[in-house]
Design an enzyme around this catalytic site. Structure first.
Site, PDB file in Angstrom:
ATOM      1  CB  SER A 126       6.718   3.355  -9.387  1.00  0.00           C
ATOM      2  OG  SER A 126       7.832   3.749 -10.173  1.00  0.00           O
ATOM      3  CG  HIS A 147       2.522   3.078  -7.390  1.00  0.00           C
ATOM      4  ND1 HIS A 147       3.169   1.936  -6.979  1.00  0.00           N
ATOM      5  CD2 HIS A 147       2.850   3.238  -8.704  1.00  0.00           C
ATOM      6  CE1 HIS A 147       3.860   1.435  -7.986  1.00  0.00           C
ATOM      7  NE2 HIS A 147       3.679   2.201  -9.040  1.00  0.00           N
ATOM      8  CD  GLU A 159       2.115   0.052  -3.782  1.00  0.00           C
ATOM      9  OE1 GLU A 159       2.645  -0.897  -3.192  1.00  0.00           O
ATOM     10  OE2 GLU A 159       2.744   0.843  -4.510  1.00  0.00           O
ATOM     11  CG  ASN A 197       7.779  -1.278  -7.452  1.00  0.00           C
ATOM     12  OD1 ASN A 197       7.636  -2.237  -8.200  1.00  0.00           O
ATOM     13  ND2 ASN A 197       7.437  -0.059  -7.799  1.00  0.00           N
TER      14      ASN A 197
END
Length: 532
Positions: A126, A147, A159, A197
Protein backbone atom coordinates in the site's frame (compact mmCIF):
# COMPACT_ATOMS: atom_id res chain seq x y z
CA UNK A 1 16.31 -3.28 -20.09
CA UNK A 2 13.58 -3.49 -22.71
CA UNK A 3 10.97 -6.17 -22.09
CA UNK A 4 9.15 -8.12 -24.77
CA UNK A 5 5.36 -8.01 -24.48
CA UNK A 6 3.99 -11.48 -23.84
CA UNK A 7 0.61 -12.99 -23.00
CA UNK A 8 -0.15 -13.87 -19.41
CA UNK A 9 -2.87 -16.49 -18.86
CA UNK A 10 -3.79 -16.69 -15.17
CA UNK A 11 -5.53 -19.77 -13.78
CA UNK A 12 -3.43 -20.71 -10.74
CA UNK A 13 -2.49 -18.19 -8.09
CA UNK A 14 0.05 -18.44 -5.31
CA UNK A 15 -0.40 -16.19 -2.29
CA UNK A 16 2.43 -15.52 0.14
CA UNK A 17 1.17 -14.31 3.50
CA UNK A 18 -2.08 -15.58 5.00
CA UNK A 19 -3.14 -12.64 7.15
CA UNK A 20 -6.34 -10.68 6.55
CA UNK A 21 -5.28 -9.51 3.08
CA UNK A 22 -3.98 -12.88 1.90
CA UNK A 23 -7.12 -14.67 3.11
CA UNK A 24 -9.36 -12.09 1.45
CA UNK A 25 -7.59 -12.39 -1.89
CA UNK A 26 -7.73 -16.18 -1.62
CA UNK A 27 -11.48 -16.03 -0.98
CA UNK A 28 -12.39 -14.01 -4.07
CA UNK A 29 -9.94 -15.95 -6.27
CA UNK A 30 -11.31 -19.35 -5.20
CA UNK A 31 -14.91 -18.20 -5.69
CA UNK A 32 -13.95 -17.07 -9.21
CA UNK A 33 -12.86 -20.62 -10.06
CA UNK A 34 -9.11 -20.09 -9.82
CA UNK A 35 -6.69 -22.52 -8.22
CA UNK A 36 -5.20 -21.01 -5.08
CA UNK A 37 -2.05 -22.07 -3.25
CA UNK A 38 -1.24 -20.55 0.15
CA UNK A 39 2.16 -20.17 1.79
CA UNK A 40 3.23 -18.56 5.03
CA UNK A 41 6.50 -18.69 6.94
CA UNK A 42 4.37 -19.88 9.85
CA UNK A 43 2.97 -23.24 8.67
CA UNK A 44 0.14 -23.13 11.22
CA UNK A 45 -1.10 -19.90 9.63
CA UNK A 46 -1.83 -21.72 6.37
CA UNK A 47 -4.09 -24.21 8.08
CA UNK A 48 -5.77 -21.39 10.01
CA UNK A 49 -6.39 -19.52 6.76
CA UNK A 50 -7.98 -22.54 5.13
CA UNK A 51 -10.16 -23.09 8.21
CA UNK A 52 -11.17 -19.44 8.03
CA UNK A 53 -12.19 -19.84 4.39
CA UNK A 54 -14.17 -23.01 5.18
CA UNK A 55 -16.03 -21.14 7.93
CA UNK A 56 -16.63 -18.12 5.67
CA UNK A 57 -18.01 -20.24 2.83
CA UNK A 58 -20.24 -22.10 5.30
CA UNK A 59 -21.65 -18.81 6.63
CA UNK A 60 -22.28 -17.53 3.10
CA UNK A 61 -24.08 -20.78 2.27
CA UNK A 62 -26.20 -20.56 5.42
CA UNK A 63 -27.24 -17.01 4.46
CA UNK A 64 -28.21 -18.14 0.96
CA UNK A 65 -25.46 -16.05 -0.65
CA UNK A 66 -23.53 -19.08 -1.93
CA UNK A 67 -24.78 -22.49 -3.04
CA UNK A 68 -23.28 -25.58 -1.44
CA UNK A 69 -21.76 -26.98 -4.65
CA UNK A 70 -19.96 -23.70 -5.39
CA UNK A 71 -18.75 -23.50 -1.78
CA UNK A 72 -17.28 -27.00 -1.87
CA UNK A 73 -15.61 -26.32 -5.22
CA UNK A 74 -14.10 -23.05 -3.98
CA UNK A 75 -12.70 -24.62 -0.83
CA UNK A 76 -11.40 -27.56 -2.84
CA UNK A 77 -9.50 -25.12 -5.06
CA UNK A 78 -7.50 -23.85 -2.07
CA UNK A 79 -4.45 -25.79 -0.98
CA UNK A 80 -1.55 -25.14 1.32
CA UNK A 81 2.11 -25.11 0.29
CA UNK A 82 4.88 -26.15 2.63
CA UNK A 83 7.55 -24.44 0.54
CA UNK A 84 7.74 -21.77 -2.15
CA UNK A 85 8.98 -24.46 -4.55
CA UNK A 86 5.35 -25.63 -4.79
CA UNK A 87 4.57 -22.37 -6.64
CA UNK A 88 6.55 -23.55 -9.70
CA UNK A 89 3.49 -23.89 -11.93
CA UNK A 90 1.65 -20.76 -10.70
CA UNK A 91 0.66 -18.14 -13.28
CA UNK A 92 0.60 -15.38 -10.69
CA UNK A 93 2.10 -14.99 -7.23
CA UNK A 94 0.77 -12.24 -4.97
CA UNK A 95 2.76 -11.27 -1.91
CA UNK A 96 0.84 -9.96 1.09
CA UNK A 97 3.67 -9.90 3.62
CA UNK A 98 5.10 -7.28 5.97
CA UNK A 99 5.51 -3.74 4.55
CA UNK A 100 9.30 -3.85 4.37
CA UNK A 101 11.12 -3.27 1.12
CA UNK A 102 13.99 -5.64 1.83
CA UNK A 103 11.60 -8.49 2.71
CA UNK A 104 9.58 -8.06 -0.47
CA UNK A 105 12.69 -7.83 -2.65
CA UNK A 106 14.15 -10.97 -1.10
CA UNK A 107 10.89 -12.87 -1.63
CA UNK A 108 10.63 -11.92 -5.30
CA UNK A 109 14.27 -12.81 -5.91
CA UNK A 110 13.58 -16.25 -4.46
CA UNK A 111 10.40 -16.66 -6.48
CA UNK A 112 12.17 -15.74 -9.73
CA UNK A 113 14.24 -18.89 -9.49
CA UNK A 114 11.12 -21.02 -9.00
CA UNK A 115 8.33 -19.80 -11.29
CA UNK A 116 8.21 -19.78 -15.08
CA UNK A 117 9.00 -16.76 -17.23
CA UNK A 118 5.28 -16.22 -17.83
CA UNK A 119 4.38 -15.90 -14.14
CA UNK A 120 3.44 -12.42 -12.93
CA UNK A 121 4.85 -11.34 -9.57
CA UNK A 122 2.47 -8.92 -7.87
CA UNK A 123 2.84 -6.95 -4.65
CA UNK A 124 -0.12 -5.99 -2.49
CA UNK A 125 1.91 -3.13 -0.99
CA UNK A 126 0.00 0.00 0.00
CA UNK A 127 2.96 2.31 0.44
CA UNK A 128 6.15 0.99 -1.16
CA UNK A 129 7.41 1.70 -4.67
CA UNK A 130 6.75 -1.09 -7.17
CA UNK A 131 9.82 0.03 -9.11
CA UNK A 132 11.95 -0.29 -5.97
CA UNK A 133 10.56 -3.76 -5.22
CA UNK A 134 11.16 -4.89 -8.82
CA UNK A 135 14.72 -3.54 -8.79
CA UNK A 136 15.79 -6.60 -6.84
CA UNK A 137 14.69 -8.92 -9.68
CA UNK A 138 16.71 -9.94 -12.74
CA UNK A 139 13.51 -9.51 -14.80
CA UNK A 140 11.57 -6.57 -13.35
CA UNK A 141 9.18 -6.50 -16.33
CA UNK A 142 6.81 -9.05 -14.81
CA UNK A 143 6.56 -7.27 -11.45
CA UNK A 144 3.48 -5.09 -10.86
CA UNK A 145 1.43 -3.73 -8.00
CA UNK A 146 -1.93 -5.30 -7.10
CA UNK A 147 -3.24 -3.28 -4.18
CA UNK A 148 -6.44 -4.61 -2.62
CA UNK A 149 -8.28 -2.97 0.28
CA UNK A 150 -9.39 -4.50 3.56
CA UNK A 151 -11.74 -6.32 3.83
CA UNK A 152 -11.00 -7.62 0.34
CA UNK A 153 -14.36 -9.34 -0.36
CA UNK A 154 -16.29 -6.16 0.48
CA UNK A 155 -13.96 -3.48 -0.90
CA UNK A 156 -14.61 -3.98 -4.60
CA UNK A 157 -11.71 -1.96 -5.98
CA UNK A 158 -8.10 -2.93 -6.69
CA UNK A 159 -5.26 -0.70 -7.88
CA UNK A 160 -3.06 -2.12 -10.65
CA UNK A 161 0.27 -0.31 -10.52
CA UNK A 162 2.82 -0.18 -13.32
CA UNK A 163 6.42 0.18 -12.18
CA UNK A 164 8.89 1.92 -14.47
CA UNK A 165 10.00 -1.44 -15.92
CA UNK A 166 6.66 -3.27 -15.72
CA UNK A 167 5.41 -4.98 -18.87
CA UNK A 168 2.03 -3.35 -19.67
CA UNK A 169 0.75 -6.82 -20.62
CA UNK A 170 1.27 -7.96 -17.02
CA UNK A 171 -0.88 -5.08 -15.80
CA UNK A 172 -3.48 -5.83 -18.46
CA UNK A 173 -3.68 -9.43 -17.22
CA UNK A 174 -4.17 -8.22 -13.65
CA UNK A 175 -6.94 -5.87 -14.80
CA UNK A 176 -8.75 -8.77 -16.50
CA UNK A 177 -8.27 -11.00 -13.48
CA UNK A 178 -9.73 -8.37 -11.15
CA UNK A 179 -12.91 -8.26 -13.22
CA UNK A 180 -13.10 -12.05 -13.20
CA UNK A 181 -12.93 -11.95 -9.39
CA UNK A 182 -15.77 -9.42 -9.23
CA UNK A 183 -13.62 -6.39 -8.48
CA UNK A 184 -13.24 -3.08 -10.28
CA UNK A 185 -9.64 -2.42 -11.36
CA UNK A 186 -8.07 1.02 -11.68
CA UNK A 187 -4.68 1.65 -13.27
CA UNK A 188 -1.99 3.84 -11.73
CA UNK A 189 1.60 4.85 -12.24
CA UNK A 190 4.09 4.03 -9.51
CA UNK A 191 3.87 7.08 -7.24
CA UNK A 192 3.62 7.36 -3.43
CA UNK A 193 0.15 6.40 -2.25
CA UNK A 194 -0.87 5.34 -5.79
CA UNK A 195 -4.44 6.72 -6.15
CA UNK A 196 -6.51 6.02 -3.03
CA UNK A 197 -3.95 6.63 -0.27
CA UNK A 198 -2.70 9.67 -2.19
CA UNK A 199 -6.18 11.16 -2.65
CA UNK A 200 -7.15 10.35 0.94
CA UNK A 201 -4.63 12.85 2.32
CA UNK A 202 -7.08 15.73 1.77
CA UNK A 203 -9.71 14.68 4.29
CA UNK A 204 -7.40 13.60 7.09
CA UNK A 205 -4.57 16.11 6.92
CA UNK A 206 -6.87 19.12 6.52
CA UNK A 207 -9.24 17.91 9.24
CA UNK A 208 -6.27 17.55 11.56
CA UNK A 209 -4.98 20.99 10.58
CA UNK A 210 -8.35 22.57 11.41
CA UNK A 211 -8.43 20.83 14.79
CA UNK A 212 -4.83 21.83 15.47
CA UNK A 213 -5.78 25.48 14.91
CA UNK A 214 -8.44 25.19 17.63
CA UNK A 215 -11.23 25.99 15.17
CA UNK A 216 -13.60 23.23 16.31
CA UNK A 217 -13.78 20.00 18.28
CA UNK A 218 -13.20 16.63 16.63
CA UNK A 219 -16.90 15.77 16.89
CA UNK A 220 -17.94 19.10 15.37
CA UNK A 221 -15.61 18.68 12.40
CA UNK A 222 -16.99 15.18 11.84
CA UNK A 223 -20.59 16.40 12.04
CA UNK A 224 -19.91 19.13 9.51
CA UNK A 225 -18.24 16.78 7.05
CA UNK A 226 -21.00 14.17 7.40
CA UNK A 227 -24.14 16.25 7.57
CA UNK A 228 -23.20 19.42 5.70
CA UNK A 229 -20.73 18.09 3.13
CA UNK A 230 -22.39 14.66 2.73
CA UNK A 231 -19.49 12.30 3.49
CA UNK A 232 -20.14 8.92 5.10
CA UNK A 233 -17.56 9.54 7.83
CA UNK A 234 -15.76 12.59 9.12
CA UNK A 235 -11.94 12.62 9.31
CA UNK A 236 -11.71 11.56 12.96
CA UNK A 237 -14.29 8.79 12.66
CA UNK A 238 -12.29 7.55 9.67
CA UNK A 239 -8.99 7.72 11.56
CA UNK A 240 -10.53 5.78 14.45
CA UNK A 241 -11.75 3.13 12.01
CA UNK A 242 -8.40 2.65 10.26
CA UNK A 243 -6.45 3.10 13.54
CA UNK A 244 -3.51 5.46 14.02
CA UNK A 245 -0.94 2.65 14.13
CA UNK A 246 -1.84 2.15 10.46
CA UNK A 247 -2.77 5.63 9.25
CA UNK A 248 -0.11 7.79 10.94
CA UNK A 249 2.85 5.88 9.44
CA UNK A 250 1.15 6.14 6.02
CA UNK A 251 0.82 9.91 6.50
CA UNK A 252 4.49 10.19 7.35
CA UNK A 253 5.55 7.86 4.53
CA UNK A 254 3.67 9.74 1.81
CA UNK A 255 4.87 13.10 3.17
CA UNK A 256 8.52 12.01 3.07
CA UNK A 257 8.24 10.17 -0.25
CA UNK A 258 7.00 13.42 -1.80
CA UNK A 259 10.00 15.20 -0.26
CA UNK A 260 8.05 17.13 2.39
CA UNK A 261 5.27 18.34 0.10
CA UNK A 262 3.24 20.80 2.27
CA UNK A 263 -0.10 19.38 1.11
CA UNK A 264 0.68 16.13 2.92
CA UNK A 265 2.13 17.48 6.17
CA UNK A 266 1.28 15.09 9.04
CA UNK A 267 -0.07 16.38 12.33
CA UNK A 268 1.44 16.31 15.83
CA UNK A 269 -2.08 15.42 17.02
CA UNK A 270 -1.87 11.90 15.58
CA UNK A 271 1.77 11.46 16.59
CA UNK A 272 0.94 12.26 20.22
CA UNK A 273 -2.18 10.11 20.31
CA UNK A 274 -0.32 7.19 18.72
CA UNK A 275 2.39 7.46 21.39
CA UNK A 276 -0.31 7.43 24.06
CA UNK A 277 -2.08 4.36 22.65
CA UNK A 278 -5.24 6.25 21.70
CA UNK A 279 -5.21 4.66 18.28
CA UNK A 280 -8.90 4.13 17.58
CA UNK A 281 -11.85 1.79 17.69
CA UNK A 282 -9.83 -1.43 18.05
CA UNK A 283 -8.16 -0.08 21.21
CA UNK A 284 -11.44 1.10 22.73
CA UNK A 285 -10.37 4.73 22.55
CA UNK A 286 -9.19 7.11 19.88
CA UNK A 287 -10.72 10.45 19.02
CA UNK A 288 -13.85 8.88 20.53
CA UNK A 289 -14.36 6.31 23.30
CA UNK A 290 -15.93 2.96 22.40
CA UNK A 291 -18.01 0.88 24.78
CA UNK A 292 -18.77 -2.65 23.52
CA UNK A 293 -17.67 -1.41 20.12
CA UNK A 294 -20.18 1.46 20.12
CA UNK A 295 -18.92 4.98 19.52
CA UNK A 296 -19.62 7.37 22.39
CA UNK A 297 -20.64 10.76 21.00
CA UNK A 298 -21.29 13.76 23.27
CA UNK A 299 -24.82 15.12 22.95
CA UNK A 300 -25.31 18.31 20.98
CA UNK A 301 -26.65 21.18 23.14
CA UNK A 302 -29.94 22.79 22.06
CA UNK A 303 -29.86 25.95 20.00
CA UNK A 304 -30.23 29.27 21.84
CA UNK A 305 -33.52 31.15 21.74
CA UNK A 306 -33.99 34.77 20.89
CA UNK A 307 -33.90 35.94 17.27
CA UNK A 308 -32.09 39.10 16.11
CA UNK A 309 -34.07 42.34 15.68
CA UNK A 310 -33.12 42.51 12.02
CA UNK A 311 -30.53 41.06 9.64
CA UNK A 312 -28.22 42.75 7.16
CA UNK A 313 -26.71 40.41 4.53
CA UNK A 314 -23.56 41.11 2.53
CA UNK A 315 -24.19 41.06 -1.22
CA UNK A 316 -20.56 40.23 -2.03
CA UNK A 317 -21.79 36.82 -3.30
CA UNK A 318 -25.32 37.32 -4.71
CA UNK A 319 -26.27 33.63 -4.89
CA UNK A 320 -25.31 33.12 -1.24
CA UNK A 321 -27.07 36.38 -0.32
CA UNK A 322 -30.33 35.07 -1.81
CA UNK A 323 -30.06 31.76 0.08
CA UNK A 324 -29.52 33.55 3.41
CA UNK A 325 -32.37 35.95 2.62
CA UNK A 326 -34.72 32.99 2.09
CA UNK A 327 -33.81 31.61 5.52
CA UNK A 328 -34.30 35.00 7.17
CA UNK A 329 -37.73 35.31 5.57
CA UNK A 330 -38.63 31.78 6.68
CA UNK A 331 -37.76 32.72 10.28
CA UNK A 332 -39.90 35.87 10.04
CA UNK A 333 -37.05 38.22 10.91
CA UNK A 334 -37.03 41.70 9.28
CA UNK A 335 -34.39 42.28 6.62
CA UNK A 336 -32.18 45.36 6.73
CA UNK A 337 -31.83 46.45 3.08
CA UNK A 338 -29.74 49.53 3.71
CA UNK A 339 -26.41 50.13 2.00
CA UNK A 340 -24.82 49.84 5.44
CA UNK A 341 -26.16 47.81 8.39
CA UNK A 342 -28.33 49.51 10.98
CA UNK A 343 -26.95 49.79 14.51
CA UNK A 344 -29.13 46.95 15.82
CA UNK A 345 -28.73 44.58 12.85
CA UNK A 346 -27.04 41.19 12.87
CA UNK A 347 -24.43 41.31 10.08
CA UNK A 348 -24.15 38.15 7.99
CA UNK A 349 -21.29 37.57 5.53
CA UNK A 350 -20.79 34.60 3.18
CA UNK A 351 -17.06 34.30 2.45
CA UNK A 352 -15.42 31.68 0.26
CA UNK A 353 -11.92 30.81 1.45
CA UNK A 354 -11.71 33.81 3.79
CA UNK A 355 -12.15 34.09 7.54
CA UNK A 356 -14.93 36.17 9.10
CA UNK A 357 -12.42 38.79 10.21
CA UNK A 358 -11.07 39.38 6.70
CA UNK A 359 -14.59 39.40 5.25
CA UNK A 360 -15.67 42.01 7.79
CA UNK A 361 -12.66 44.24 7.18
CA UNK A 362 -13.04 43.96 3.39
CA UNK A 363 -16.45 45.65 3.67
CA UNK A 364 -15.63 47.92 6.64
CA UNK A 365 -18.21 46.17 8.83
CA UNK A 366 -18.52 46.23 12.63
CA UNK A 367 -16.71 43.00 13.60
CA UNK A 368 -18.56 42.81 16.93
CA UNK A 369 -21.81 42.11 15.03
CA UNK A 370 -20.44 39.93 12.20
CA UNK A 371 -21.24 36.25 11.80
CA UNK A 372 -20.20 34.25 8.71
CA UNK A 373 -22.21 31.38 7.25
CA UNK A 374 -20.77 28.69 4.97
CA UNK A 375 -22.72 28.81 1.70
CA UNK A 376 -20.68 26.29 -0.29
CA UNK A 377 -23.41 23.66 0.19
CA UNK A 378 -27.17 24.37 0.00
CA UNK A 379 -28.44 26.40 2.93
CA UNK A 380 -32.21 26.10 2.51
CA UNK A 381 -32.52 22.30 2.30
CA UNK A 382 -29.56 21.57 4.55
CA UNK A 383 -28.84 18.78 7.01
CA UNK A 384 -26.50 21.08 8.96
CA UNK A 385 -25.28 24.67 8.76
CA UNK A 386 -21.96 26.12 9.89
CA UNK A 387 -21.44 29.59 11.33
CA UNK A 388 -18.23 31.26 12.44
CA UNK A 389 -17.56 34.38 14.44
CA UNK A 390 -14.79 36.92 14.45
CA UNK A 391 -12.71 37.17 17.65
CA UNK A 392 -14.67 40.36 18.37
CA UNK A 393 -18.20 39.00 17.84
CA UNK A 394 -20.20 39.30 21.05
CA UNK A 395 -21.90 36.33 22.71
CA UNK A 396 -25.37 37.87 22.24
CA UNK A 397 -24.79 38.31 18.50
CA UNK A 398 -23.42 34.77 18.17
CA UNK A 399 -26.41 33.30 20.00
CA UNK A 400 -28.92 35.32 17.97
CA UNK A 401 -27.31 34.13 14.74
CA UNK A 402 -27.37 30.54 15.98
CA UNK A 403 -31.06 30.85 16.85
CA UNK A 404 -31.82 32.36 13.43
CA UNK A 405 -30.08 29.68 11.36
CA UNK A 406 -31.52 26.88 13.53
CA UNK A 407 -35.08 28.31 13.52
CA UNK A 408 -36.32 25.68 11.06
CA UNK A 409 -34.93 22.80 13.13
CA UNK A 410 -31.69 22.27 11.16
CA UNK A 411 -28.70 21.75 13.52
CA UNK A 412 -26.07 24.48 13.50
CA UNK A 413 -22.38 24.22 14.38
CA UNK A 414 -20.67 27.43 15.48
CA UNK A 415 -16.89 27.43 15.02
CA UNK A 416 -14.11 29.87 15.83
CA UNK A 417 -12.82 32.05 13.02
CA UNK A 418 -11.25 29.92 10.30
CA UNK A 419 -9.94 30.83 6.89
CA UNK A 420 -12.34 28.79 4.78
CA UNK A 421 -14.64 27.39 7.50
CA UNK A 422 -14.37 23.55 7.79
CA UNK A 423 -16.17 22.04 4.80
CA UNK A 424 -14.72 24.58 2.35
CA UNK A 425 -11.16 23.86 3.45
CA UNK A 426 -11.49 20.08 3.49
CA UNK A 427 -13.44 19.76 0.26
CA UNK A 428 -11.21 22.20 -1.64
CA UNK A 429 -8.14 20.24 -0.46
CA UNK A 430 -9.70 16.94 -1.57
CA UNK A 431 -10.51 18.36 -5.01
CA UNK A 432 -7.09 20.00 -5.35
CA UNK A 433 -5.16 16.81 -4.56
CA UNK A 434 -7.36 14.86 -6.98
CA UNK A 435 -6.59 17.44 -9.65
CA UNK A 436 -2.88 17.13 -8.95
CA UNK A 437 -3.05 13.35 -9.35
CA UNK A 438 -4.60 13.96 -12.77
CA UNK A 439 -2.03 16.65 -13.60
CA UNK A 440 0.83 14.25 -12.80
CA UNK A 441 -0.82 11.60 -15.02
CA UNK A 442 -0.73 9.09 -12.20
CA UNK A 443 -4.13 7.86 -13.38
CA UNK A 444 -6.93 8.91 -15.71
CA UNK A 445 -9.59 11.27 -14.35
CA UNK A 446 -12.09 8.41 -14.64
CA UNK A 447 -9.94 6.03 -12.59
CA UNK A 448 -9.19 8.70 -9.97
CA UNK A 449 -12.88 9.27 -9.27
CA UNK A 450 -13.71 5.57 -9.48
CA UNK A 451 -10.91 4.58 -7.08
CA UNK A 452 -11.87 7.23 -4.53
CA UNK A 453 -15.60 6.49 -4.53
CA UNK A 454 -15.02 2.74 -4.18
CA UNK A 455 -11.89 2.84 -2.01
CA UNK A 456 -12.81 5.68 0.35
CA UNK A 457 -16.61 5.71 0.11
CA UNK A 458 -16.80 9.42 -0.79
CA UNK A 459 -20.15 10.61 -2.23
CA UNK A 460 -18.31 11.62 -5.42
CA UNK A 461 -14.78 11.36 -6.69
CA UNK A 462 -12.67 14.51 -6.19
CA UNK A 463 -12.95 15.67 -9.80
CA UNK A 464 -16.71 15.11 -10.04
CA UNK A 465 -17.09 16.80 -6.64
CA UNK A 466 -15.21 19.83 -7.93
CA UNK A 467 -17.49 19.96 -10.97
CA UNK A 468 -20.62 19.67 -8.81
CA UNK A 469 -19.59 22.57 -6.55
CA UNK A 470 -18.04 24.59 -9.37
CA UNK A 471 -14.39 24.54 -10.34
CA UNK A 472 -14.25 28.34 -10.21
CA UNK A 473 -15.65 28.35 -6.67
CA UNK A 474 -13.07 25.77 -5.54
CA UNK A 475 -10.33 27.82 -7.22
CA UNK A 476 -11.54 30.96 -5.42
CA UNK A 477 -11.49 29.18 -2.06
CA UNK A 478 -7.95 27.91 -2.59
CA UNK A 479 -6.62 31.24 -3.87
CA UNK A 480 -8.11 33.05 -0.87
CA UNK A 481 -6.74 30.46 1.56
CA UNK A 482 -3.32 30.79 -0.06
CA UNK A 483 -3.41 34.60 -0.06
CA UNK A 484 -4.55 34.99 3.58
CA UNK A 485 -2.46 32.23 5.15
CA UNK A 486 0.56 32.25 2.83
CA UNK A 487 0.67 28.46 3.17
CA UNK A 488 1.85 26.59 0.04
CA UNK A 489 -0.40 23.62 0.91
CA UNK A 490 -3.29 25.65 -0.60
CA UNK A 491 -1.69 26.53 -3.93
CA UNK A 492 -4.11 25.48 -6.68
CA UNK A 493 -3.21 22.61 -8.99
CA UNK A 494 -2.63 23.70 -12.61
CA UNK A 495 -5.25 21.11 -13.64
CA UNK A 496 -7.86 22.93 -11.54
CA UNK A 497 -6.77 26.47 -12.43
CA UNK A 498 -6.71 25.95 -16.19
CA UNK A 499 -10.02 24.08 -16.39
CA UNK A 500 -11.76 26.57 -14.11
CA UNK A 501 -10.56 29.46 -16.25
CA UNK A 502 -11.59 27.73 -19.50
CA UNK A 503 -14.93 26.52 -18.16
CA UNK A 504 -13.98 22.85 -18.68
CA UNK A 505 -14.93 19.85 -16.58
CA UNK A 506 -12.28 18.68 -14.13
CA UNK A 507 -12.93 15.15 -15.40
CA UNK A 508 -11.74 16.09 -18.90
CA UNK A 509 -8.28 15.19 -20.16
CA UNK A 510 -6.57 17.62 -22.54
CA UNK A 511 -8.48 17.61 -25.84
CA UNK A 512 -5.36 16.70 -27.83
CA UNK A 513 -4.81 13.62 -25.65
CA UNK A 514 -8.29 12.17 -26.12
CA UNK A 515 -9.06 9.47 -28.66
CA UNK A 516 -11.37 10.95 -31.33
CA UNK A 517 -13.81 8.03 -31.13
CA UNK A 518 -13.95 7.14 -27.43
CA UNK A 519 -12.83 10.34 -25.74
CA UNK A 520 -10.42 8.32 -23.60
CA UNK A 521 -6.87 9.46 -23.03
CA UNK A 522 -4.18 8.14 -25.36
CA UNK A 523 -1.62 8.19 -22.54
CA UNK A 524 -0.05 4.71 -22.48
CA UNK A 525 0.29 4.51 -18.70
CA UNK A 526 -3.36 5.25 -18.08
CA UNK A 527 -6.36 2.96 -17.95
CA UNK A 528 -8.95 3.00 -20.72
CA UNK A 529 -11.82 1.60 -18.70
CA UNK A 530 -15.35 2.43 -19.85
CA UNK A 531 -17.48 4.58 -17.60
CA UNK A 532 -19.17 2.71 -14.79
Amino acid sequence: MTSIARPYAIETIGIVGTGAMGRGIAQIAALAGLGVRLFDTNPAAVGAARDYLADTFAKLTAKGKLDEIHARAALGAVSGAQALAEFADCDLVIEAIVEKLDAKRALFRELEAIVSGRCVLASNTSSLSITAIAAGCSDPSRVAGYHFFNPVPLMKVVEVIDGLRSDPAAGDALMDLARRMGHTPVRAKDMPGFIVNHAGRGMNTEGLRIADEGVARFVDIDRIMREQAGFRLGPFELLDLTALDVSHPVMESIYHQFYEEPRFTPSPITATRLAGGLIGRKAGEGFYRYVDGKQQVPPEPPAPTGLPARVWISNRHPHAHDAVQALVARAGVPLDTGAKPAADALIVVTPFGLDATTAALDESLDATRVVAVDALFPLVDAQRRTLMTTPATTRSVRDAAHALFAADGVPVTVIRDSTGFVAQRVVATIVNIGCDIAQRQIATPHDIDLAVTLGLGYPRGPLALGDALGARVILTILRNLHAVLGDPRYRPSPWLARRAQLGLSLTQSDAADRHPDTGDSDRPTQSKEPSQ
